[in-house]
Scaffold this active site. Structure first.
Site, PDB file in Angstrom:
ATOM      1  N   GLY A  16      -5.233  -4.218   6.177  1.00  0.00           N
ATOM      2  CA  GLY A  16      -4.134  -5.165   6.073  1.00  0.00           C
ATOM      3  C   GLY A  16      -2.861  -4.549   5.527  1.00  0.00           C
ATOM      4  O   GLY A  16      -1.884  -5.245   5.262  1.00  0.00           O
ATOM      5  N   LYS A  17      -2.836  -3.237   5.380  1.00  0.00           N
ATOM      6  CA  LYS A  17      -1.683  -2.573   4.768  1.00  0.00           C
ATOM      7  C   LYS A  17      -0.415  -2.718   5.594  1.00  0.00           C
ATOM      8  O   LYS A  17       0.647  -2.979   5.050  1.00  0.00           O
ATOM      9  CB  LYS A  17      -1.989  -1.105   4.462  1.00  0.00           C
ATOM     10  CG  LYS A  17      -2.264  -0.248   5.656  1.00  0.00           C
ATOM     11  CD  LYS A  17      -2.787   1.118   5.247  1.00  0.00           C
ATOM     12  CE  LYS A  17      -3.226   1.902   6.453  1.00  0.00           C
ATOM     13  NZ  LYS A  17      -4.293   1.295   7.240  1.00  0.00           N
ATOM     14  N   HIS A  52       1.728  -3.746  17.519  1.00  0.00           N
ATOM     15  CA  HIS A  52       2.584  -3.623  16.322  1.00  0.00           C
ATOM     16  C   HIS A  52       4.023  -4.026  16.644  1.00  0.00           C
ATOM     17  O   HIS A  52       4.677  -4.691  15.837  1.00  0.00           O
ATOM     18  CB  HIS A  52       2.559  -2.191  15.771  1.00  0.00           C
ATOM     19  CG  HIS A  52       1.440  -1.929  14.825  1.00  0.00           C
ATOM     20  ND1 HIS A  52       1.403  -2.438  13.554  1.00  0.00           N
ATOM     21  CD2 HIS A  52       0.302  -1.199  14.963  1.00  0.00           C
ATOM     22  CE1 HIS A  52       0.311  -2.031  12.934  1.00  0.00           C
ATOM     23  NE2 HIS A  52      -0.382  -1.283  13.776  1.00  0.00           N
TER      24      HIS A  52
END
Length: 182
Positions: A16-17, A52
């Site tokens: 989850g970074k 992303h």
């Protein structure tokens, strides 16, 4: 949160970074630059990049910077409120594709630390923690693990805040938690 705060977000794969870093950066100003270090070499990685990209709003300018992160930060930080660099371990991979000269790569790490420290804006860095597992069996994998550890230490030293993400939960490890009671 300072307008010039430097933050390192660490974690393992799928911790989850990146999501947490993006959420932090979204609240650090309207002039946003996303610095992508990934060089997709196959369809699976190209699909990851597309996912992303879809997570970011149109408010983000994207720079693709596989190697010269310190130069990109020095050149573009005056133009942004916040820069989000994702991710340092892919950057190290790109450096290793160019050279296995440890001293040369450590110079890049030192230059990056200096650029982050000197940037007039907020910086959010994303990196994998790869040293918490077994010792890799081959020399190149051990070198990569060592370089990632040195990079994370160097960035943590110049960052105001370091956040470790575990199972989607961000845990601030710098500055350390301080209890309200003596």
């Amino acid at each position: 949160m300072s307008s010039k705060e430097k933050i390192l977000v660490l974690g393992g794969c799928r911790s989850g970074k990146s999501d947490h870093a993006l959420n932090l950066a979204e609240n650090m100003g309207s002039r946003r630059i996303f610095v992508a270090t990934c060089v997709p070499h196959d369809d699976e990685m190209r699909n990851r990049v597309k996912r992303h990209q879809a997570e970011r709003s149109d408010a983000w300018q994207t720079l693709e910077v596989p190697v010269d992160l310190s130069g990109a930060i020095a050149d573009h930080s005056p133009l942004a409120d916040v820069m989000l660099v994702d991710c340092l371990t892919l950057w190290l991979n790109n450096l290793l594709m160019e050279t296995e000269d440890v001293e040369r790569i450590r110079e890049h790490i030192d230059q990056l630390a200096q650029a982050v420290q000197n940037a007039p804006n907020a910086i959010v860095l994303v990196s994998n923690e790869v040293g918490a597992g077994i010792v890799p069996e081959n020399r190149l994998a051990r070198l990569y693990r060592d370089l990632a550890g040195w990079t994370n230490q160097a960035m943590a030293a110049v960052c105001d805040r370091v956040i470790w993400t575990v199972a989607g939960i961000p845990v601030t490890i710098k500055p350390p938690f301080q209890s309200a009671t003596p």
